[in-house]
Design an enzyme around this catalytic site. Sequence first.
Site, PDB file in Angstrom:
ATOM      1  N   GLU A  16       5.932  17.301 -24.143  1.00 37.04           N
ATOM      2  CA  GLU A  16       4.379  17.654 -23.521  1.00 37.04           C
ATOM      3  C   GLU A  16       3.854  16.427 -23.284  1.00 37.04           C
ATOM      4  O   GLU A  16       3.432  15.064 -23.901  1.00 37.04           O
ATOM      5  CB  GLU A  16       4.263  18.016 -24.554  1.00 37.04           C
ATOM      6  CG  GLU A  16       3.806  19.610 -25.495  1.00 37.04           C
ATOM      7  CD  GLU A  16       3.483  20.920 -24.712  1.00 37.04           C
ATOM      8  OE1 GLU A  16       3.158  20.491 -23.508  1.00 37.04           O
ATOM      9  OE2 GLU A  16       4.409  21.355 -24.779  1.00 37.04           O
ATOM     10  N   CYS A  27      -4.710  14.242 -21.120  1.00 38.20           N
ATOM     11  CA  CYS A  27      -2.887  14.214 -19.705  1.00 38.20           C
ATOM     12  C   CYS A  27      -3.653  15.354 -19.329  1.00 38.20           C
ATOM     13  O   CYS A  27      -3.250  15.726 -17.997  1.00 38.20           O
ATOM     14  CB  CYS A  27      -1.834  14.868 -21.196  1.00 38.20           C
ATOM     15  SG  CYS A  27      -2.746  16.240 -21.760  1.00 38.20           S
TER      16      CYS A  27
END
Length: 457
Positions: A210, A244
């Site tokens: 991720e 993010c």
Amino acid sequence: MSGIADLVAAQRGYFATGATRDLKLRYDTLEQLLRLVEGAEGELNAALRTDLGKPAFEAYATEFGLFTEELRFIKARLYSWSRPRRVRTPLFDFPAKTRIHPEPYGTAAILAPWNYPFLLLAAPTLGALAAGNTAVLKPSEFAPATAAFVEKLINDNFPPELLVVVTGEAQTARELLAQPLDYIFFTGSPAVGKKVMQAAAERLTPLTLELGGKSPAVVDADAELKVCARRLIWGKFINAGQTCIAPDYVLVRAGIKDRLLELLKAQIERFYGAEPRKSADYARIVNDRHLERLIALIDEEKVYCGGEYDRQTRYLAPTILDGVGWGDAVMQEEVFGPLLPVLTFNDLGEALAAINARPRPLALYYFGQDRRHKRRVVEECSFGGGCINETVMHMVTSRAPFGGVGRSGMGAYNGRWSFDTFTHYKTVLEKGTWLDIPLRYPPYDEQKLRWTRRFLG
């Protein structure tokens, strides 16, 4: 505590006993974890405040609340997800039946970043435990208060052969990744993700990455600008931009740029006041190194608003940059902080081409009303996930996957996808012995080939 090699060996030995295949053990482990976290909300809030200056609302909405909701969702479905599933068997295999058996990989390592130091460590752990794995957790050393909180919570209440936290700097992570693991789950930057993938390749260990990237927000001519500004500012500056999936930059139709800039600036003041440094609702940069990196990205001549900083308190004001070009320093890497560059476009195709010319982002946000334009954005751009007329909120639901694509990551989690990530689906065909049709056995002839074509065609 034993060394990392000893911990991994103990977990592999425990897994080999078959204990974690027991569904009641898995359910009880999740239930215990829920009780422990719910009872420690105040301690978690204090740790997040220490590490990142997170206000209580953000600590709940982006960490504690999301985690407990995800835990309840997974726990309620654990038994149904874990059942073997029968699927149709081709007639060519008659008499037979085929089942798919979910089974855990074994011992998993979960390595988390510092920006959401609890959620991004604990959420994938739910999938690992629900699927029947053991897990070694490595929190980020850049959020030391949260790392200490998680270490005490886990290591004081769970047997290390099932679930354990190891703390330390990069060397600790390298040592963990050198062990004979059965699965690796890493959240962090693409640069570190490459190193994790290299370590996994040494043993052909399956993994999920991720990562991140420059997530664009496209604002079209028919966008509802007041709502757009409010949602862009919230999505960008929550956790001081250290998210993010925060909008990394804005691409706005040239004709509406000035109006959007005015609204963005006004929205910052509504959220955080005329002096955001005094706001209890605005977080801080995680450490001095990241603050200096962000300061270096600010071109003072292009500051539309903000730009102030205080090294002593690691404060960096919500900042909007205007007149930015694709070649500017702030456009060469993921910002991961409270700087919002604004660029313009004249044609939607031009904007989409610019996005597609760069690595595929983790998220993409489009603001506009035209159905054809919405469809074009979704169909012509590849990205991990995103929103139309919203930011960030696509990752909240446990009923849809969250993950990147290409440089922004591989694999996904959330809800059922978390369970699937840590599960190997084993296909087993069971064949009866009361009939053995000789069609597939040599010697072959034209008649056997004709019948095989009929069965398999």
